[in-house]
Design a protein around this motif. Structure first.
Motif, PDB file in Angstrom:
ATOM      1  N   ALA B  10       0.871  -1.211  -0.023  1.00 29.42           N
ATOM      2  CA  ALA B  10       0.067   0.061   0.003  1.00 29.42           C
ATOM      3  C   ALA B  10       0.866   1.317   0.133  1.00 29.42           C
ATOM      4  N   ILE B  11       2.023   1.412   0.969  1.00 29.64           N
ATOM      5  CA  ILE B  11       3.039   2.514   0.955  1.00 29.64           C
ATOM      6  C   ILE B  11       3.580   2.555  -0.363  1.00 29.64           C
ATOM      7  N   LEU B  12       4.035   1.624  -0.855  1.00 26.48           N
ATOM      8  CA  LEU B  12       4.742   1.506  -2.369  1.00 26.48           C
ATOM      9  C   LEU B  12       3.537   2.059  -3.291  1.00 26.48           C
ATOM     10  N   THR B  13       2.653   1.711  -3.408  1.00 30.08           N
ATOM     11  CA  THR B  13       1.590   2.017  -4.248  1.00 30.08           C
ATOM     12  C   THR B  13       1.223   3.586  -4.432  1.00 30.08           C
ATOM     13  N   VAL B  14       1.152   4.150  -3.016  1.00 26.44           N
ATOM     14  CA  VAL B  14       1.008   5.415  -2.876  1.00 26.44           C
ATOM     15  C   VAL B  14       2.170   6.326  -3.300  1.00 26.44           C
ATOM     16  N   THR B  15       3.223   5.735  -2.960  1.00 27.19           N
ATOM     17  CA  THR B  15       4.762   6.286  -3.224  1.00 27.19           C
ATOM     18  C   THR B  15       4.924   6.587  -4.798  1.00 27.19           C
ATOM     19  N   LEU B  16       4.432   5.078  -5.316  1.00 29.40           N
ATOM     20  CA  LEU B  16       4.757   5.377  -6.777  1.00 29.40           C
ATOM     21  C   LEU B  16       3.794   6.231  -7.559  1.00 29.40           C
ATOM     22  N   ALA B  17       2.424   6.228  -7.136  1.00 29.12           N
ATOM     23  CA  ALA B  17       1.406   7.265  -7.550  1.00 29.12           C
ATOM     24  C   ALA B  17       2.059   8.629  -7.451  1.00 29.12           C
ATOM     25  N   PHE B  18       2.389   8.870  -6.353  1.00 30.77           N
ATOM     26  CA  PHE B  18       2.963  10.323  -6.083  1.00 30.77           C
ATOM     27  C   PHE B  18       4.049  10.592  -6.990  1.00 30.77           C
ATOM     28  N   SER B  20       5.047   9.212  -9.775  1.00 26.38           N
ATOM     29  CA  SER B  20       4.898   8.976 -11.140  1.00 26.38           C
ATOM     30  C   SER B  20       3.982  10.029 -11.634  1.00 26.38           C
ATOM     31  N   ASN B  21       3.210  10.705 -10.968  1.00 26.07           N
ATOM     32  CA  ASN B  21       2.312  11.933 -11.289  1.00 26.07           C
ATOM     33  C   ASN B  21       2.712  13.283 -10.988  1.00 26.07           C
ATOM     34  N   VAL B  22       4.184  13.403 -10.310  1.00 24.66           N
ATOM     35  CA  VAL B  22       4.549  14.475  -9.863  1.00 24.66           C
ATOM     36  C   VAL B  22       4.818  15.571 -10.956  1.00 24.66           C
ATOM     37  N   THR B  70      14.907  24.498 -12.183  1.00 21.29           N
ATOM     38  CA  THR B  70      15.994  25.304 -11.294  1.00 21.29           C
ATOM     39  C   THR B  70      15.561  25.075  -9.799  1.00 21.29           C
ATOM     40  N   ASP B  71      14.381  24.737  -9.547  1.00 23.74           N
ATOM     41  CA  ASP B  71      13.869  24.478  -8.277  1.00 23.74           C
ATOM     42  C   ASP B  71      14.075  22.606  -8.014  1.00 23.74           C
ATOM     43  N   LEU B  72      15.076  22.157  -7.489  1.00 21.18           N
ATOM     44  CA  LEU B  72      15.288  20.903  -7.373  1.00 21.18           C
ATOM     45  C   LEU B  72      14.519  20.235  -6.183  1.00 21.18           C
ATOM     46  N   SER B  73      13.889  21.118  -5.325  1.00 19.04           N
ATOM     47  CA  SER B  73      13.159  20.511  -4.209  1.00 19.04           C
ATOM     48  C   SER B  73      12.084  19.544  -4.744  1.00 19.04           C
ATOM     49  N   GLY B  74      11.633  18.877  -3.557  1.00 18.32           N
ATOM     50  CA  GLY B  74      10.769  17.650  -3.933  1.00 18.32           C
ATOM     51  C   GLY B  74      11.564  16.248  -4.154  1.00 18.32           C
ATOM     52  N   PRO B  75      10.808  15.379  -4.407  1.00 21.34           N
ATOM     53  CA  PRO B  75      11.287  13.957  -4.639  1.00 21.34           C
ATOM     54  C   PRO B  75      12.402  14.078  -5.959  1.00 21.34           C
ATOM     55  N   PRO B  76      13.270  12.873  -5.749  1.00 23.47           N
ATOM     56  CA  PRO B  76      14.383  12.858  -6.800  1.00 23.47           C
ATOM     57  C   PRO B  76      13.981  12.909  -8.414  1.00 23.47           C
ATOM     58  N   VAL B 180      22.962  16.530  -4.878  1.00 29.80           N
ATOM     59  CA  VAL B 180      22.740  15.359  -3.787  1.00 29.80           C
ATOM     60  C   VAL B 180      21.490  15.015  -3.462  1.00 29.80           C
ATOM     61  N   GLY B 181      21.030  13.841  -3.806  1.00 28.99           N
ATOM     62  CA  GLY B 181      19.662  13.380  -3.339  1.00 28.99           C
ATOM     63  C   GLY B 181      18.676  13.865  -4.358  1.00 28.99           C
ATOM     64  N   LYS B 182      18.897  14.573  -5.253  1.00 25.39           N
ATOM     65  CA  LYS B 182      18.086  14.868  -6.385  1.00 25.39           C
ATOM     66  C   LYS B 182      17.902  14.021  -7.582  1.00 25.39           C
ATOM     67  N   VAL B 183      18.650  13.209  -8.000  1.00 27.87           N
ATOM     68  CA  VAL B 183      18.677  12.347  -9.080  1.00 27.87           C
ATOM     69  C   VAL B 183      18.058  10.909  -8.868  1.00 27.87           C
ATOM     70  N   ASP B 184      17.243  10.550  -9.458  1.00 26.48           N
ATOM     71  CA  ASP B 184      16.497   9.299  -9.203  1.00 26.48           C
ATOM     72  C   ASP B 184      17.196   8.228 -10.159  1.00 26.48           C
TER      73      ASP B 184
END
Lengths: 189, 573
Positions: B10-18, B20-22, B70-76, B180-184
């Motif tokens: 469930a957590i993985l699904t939510v994370t991926l949904a977030f 993948s749609n971000v 330019t704004d690298l905040s958020g998920p990788p 750092v921490g910005k590239v998936d």
């Protein structure tokens, strides 16, 4: 913003490790190639080198060579405007085990074929040398793009009266161009 | 009470949904529209001779550009890697310099890697980090290695991935801790042009052989060469073929699609091929385009007199801007789908709708993943056996078709059509023997039929979106009228004996086009997917379809190449 930074030693170490792993995995990588892969079939049409490591670090395009044959300067011929061919014999640093037409041989020489003309375009389609219509090698352009050289191990291709040609891609390409003069070995081999 | 596994899923699904749609642009289906994020760019450069590869006879530069939000905040952010193809390497003012690396005599490197900035800018505006890497050092000497530089290009990509992994983990000059921490690194897509197009396929295989340290999820080859016969299996793969390509004029890049589609049973990944009408080889790279870079740029199509690809009155060539828009649309849609997880481009990627790139025309071929959920092969036509027995194991009935034979498969030594110029049969052209794509070569001079029956267990076709097959008008068959579109009727019949028919030219307008051009490698026999939505047959019971009939009754005569008859749906992810 352009910055410069040298990390050669770290990269070389990492590259060596990766390349070593890649070499170890060559067998599995080969499974992802069609058995009749294009360039492999052309390259292996006549000659198969059995111990390629014996040529490791050897740049056959730059080895000193003995001139066997060279045509006279003629007007440009064909789409690639060929004018002259040159054939040189190269002494290999050590014996090379190979098969030619399936027969096992030991090679001590290779042959560099250079065609002059062009200027040639730097293209993605390969520049290919042909002797009597048989593939002799993929050609590397010179720095001035007015010549291109390929190396073959197959001495039998180089006979008196043979035609030297160049094309982008397969022989059936419209760019296929023949040297104005056929091979003549007037010099002592 | 939920188990730990259920909570994790469930957590993985939510994370991926977030994740993948971000970066989704609220479902817009035009991938060429700039995204919402401001973009920054930079070049990193470790020198002309920073890299050496074992067995490769020259040094290679370690250099690339990066476009990033330019704004690298958020998920990788997912990483896209672009690799150019073979081109001159040095210039001086408006003249080409020596073809030698590194450049000498005051010459400067030709920045081919900057020729895809239009693509990088667009993807970065949707949140991707896009690097484009320089390979001039490989271009200068790759003709002197047996694989035409494929291994070196793969190694080069791997070096850049290693570098970006370092940027992502510990940081390094010149960017410090910016990334750092910005590239998936688990979501990577690669695109290569020309020899780079083979390079990215080899790169995927190399990464795989190393245990897949990086998550390459999608590979796109733009007008690639096929020197080495690599087969892109188990990877979402796309290939673009420019109809007026005057460099790789064999369009041999279609071999990747043809060879991959049935190579691995159960391959869970889709394959796409896009034929772009009126496009040449070079205009996809702005540095190779006349007027956009001062030296070495050219239109690679040579026959100026050709009525379609040439430069004379009435030609149908795309301008550089129009052509670059097709590249942008295709590559951005592909990457945003298979790396980014967006779904709104699936209709254009599978040929259900058209890319918004008018006046350009793109013909799409789509091979669904090998799963019964999205694909049921009716007839693969991979051998002569399929002339009488379908892939489903049922009899094939034909009447009035002539010839009626399978040609062009692997190992075939005779081309499907004799006497054509190189490049006119891309599926069967290349450096080796003519066999690559097996296909039915056939034709009709009066009404003819070609009928399949579906066995029990395979009649529930409403699971799928479309009936599709790949086809091309055989321009060498005199029964085809020059420049006229062919047509035929497709009829499905259900278990109650009810039938529904649609003519192909209504369901898939213009797909059976007479290939244009008259000089050199054109016209071409190039099989594209003809897609018939099953909604066209809504009047019958699609849960119990018994037969499929192709009836050649719309035109007096004709000749076609046909293969890959299947029911299909877009991939599910």
């Amino acid at each position: 913003m352009k910055l410069t930074f040298r990390v050669r030693s770290a990269i070389a170490t990492r590259a060596t490790a990766i390349l070593f792993a890649a070499l170890l995995s060559c067998a599995s990588a080969a499974a992802f190639q069609r058995p009749d892969s294009p360039i492999a079939e052309e390259q292996q049409q006549r000659v198969k080198i059995l111990n390629p490591d014996s040529l490791s670090g050897v740049n056959l395009l730059r080895l000193p060579g003995r001139l066997l044959s060279e045509s006279e300067l003629r007007p440009p011929a064909g789409q690639l405007r060929l004018r002259v061919y040159r054939i040189e014999e190269l002494d290999l640093p050590g014996s090379v085990d190979a098969t030619i037409d399936g027969a096992r041989v030991q090679l001590n020489q290779a042959y560099r074929i250079t065609v002059f003309g062009g200027p040639f375009q730097v293209r993605n389609a390969p520049l290919m040398v042909w002797i009597d219509g048989k593939f002799a090698g993929m050609a590397q352009e010179s720095s001035d793009l007015k010549s291109a050289s390929a190396v073959t191990f197959d001495r039998s291709l180089l006979r008196n009266g043979a035609t030297v040609a160049l094309s982008y891609g397969p022989r059936s390409s419209e760019s296929y161009s023949e040297s104005p003069e056929k091979i003549q070995f007037t010099l002592k081999k | 009470m939920k188990t730990k596994l259920q909570w994790f899923a469930a957590i993985l699904t939510v994370t991926l949904a977030f994740t993948s749609n971000v970066f989704s642009q609220n479902g817009s289906t035009d991938p060429t529209i700039p995204g919402p994020f401001a973009v920054s760019s930079a070049i990193y450069d470790y020198g002309d001779t920073a890299l050496t590869f074992q067995g490769f006879p020259g040094p290679v530069e370690f250099r690339g550009s990066v476009h990033y939000p330019t704004d690298l905040s958020g998920p990788p952010h997912p990483l896209i890697v672009l690799l150019h193809g073979r081109h001159s390497v040095c210039y001086n003012g408006t003249n080409l310099g020596g073809f030698v690396w590194p450049c000498t005599n005051g010459d400067q490197p030709i920045p081919s890697f900057q020729g895809y900035d239009y693509l990088a800018q667009n993807l970065a505006s949707y949140g991707y980090i896009v690097i484009s890497i320089s390979a001039d050092g490989i271009n200068a000497v790759d003709a002197s290695v047996n694989d035409a530089g494929a291994e070196a290009r793969a190694e080069l990509i791997q070096q850049h991935l290693n570098l970006w992994n370092q940027f992502n983990t510990t940081g390094a000059a010149p960017f410090g801790t910016l990334f750092v921490g910005k590239v998936d690194m688990t979501r990577v897509g690669t695109m290569g042009h020309s020899r780079g197009g083979e390079g990215v396929v080899k790169s995927f295989l190399l990464n795989q052989s190393l245990g897949s340290p990086y998550g390459i999820r999608a590979v796109f080859s733009l007008a690639p060469i096929d020197f080495n016969g690599f087969v892109p299996t188990r990877i979402a793969f796309g290939v673009l073929l420019p109809y007026c390509d005057g460099d790789v004029d064999t369009l041999e890049g279609i071999h990747y699609y043809d060879s991959a589609r049935y190579a691995v049973p159960g391959d869970p990944t889709p394959k796409h091929a896009f034929l772009v009408m009126g496009a040449d080889h070079n205009f996809y790279n702005t540095v190779w385009t006349p007027g956009e870079f001062p030296a070495g740029a050219s239109d690679d199509w040579g026959a100026a007199s050709d009525p379609y690809c040439g430069t004379g009155p009435g030609n149908q060539r795309l301008t550089p801007d129009q052509e670059q828009k097709t590249g942008l649309a295709l590559i951005a849609a592909f990457m945003r789908t298979y790396v980014g997880g967006e779904h709104q481009f699936l209709p254009v990627l599978v040929g259900a709708s058209q890319f918004p790139v008018a006046p350009a025309t793109i013909h799409t071929s789509y091979q669904a993943p090998d799963s019964s959920a999205v694909r049921e092969d009716v007839n693969r036509l991979t051998s002569a056996t399929n002339l009488t027995t379908s892939t489903l194991g049922t009899p094939v009935n034909e009447s009035g078709l002539t010839p009626y034979s399978v040609c062009g498969g692997v190992g075939e030594t005779v081309p499907c059509v004799n006497g054509l110029q190189l490049g006119q049969q891309p599926h069967n052209d290349g450096l080796a023997a003519p066999g690559f794509l097996s296909q039915l070569i056939t034709g009709w001079g009066s009404q003819a039929t070609y009928t399949y029956s579906l066995p029990i267990g395979k009649r529930l076709v409403k699971l799928y979106q479309a009936l599709q097959f790949r086809a091309a008008v055989n321009f060498a068959d005199p029964r085809n009228s020059s420049l006229a579109v062919q047509d035929l009727t497709v009829t499905l019949t259900d278990g109650n004996g009810r039938s529904a028919s649609i003519n192909v030219n209504k369901a898939a307008p213009g797909k059976l086009f007479f290939p244009p051009g008259a000089t050199g490698p054109v016209p071409r026999i190039f099989l594209n997917t003809v897609r018939i939505p099953l909604s066209s047959f809504a009047s019958i019971n699609l849960s119990d379809v018994r037969t499929i009939q192709f009836k050649f009754d719309r035109t007096a005569a004709g000749g076609l190449m046909i293969t890959d008859i299947a029911f299909a749906s877009p991939p599910v992810f």
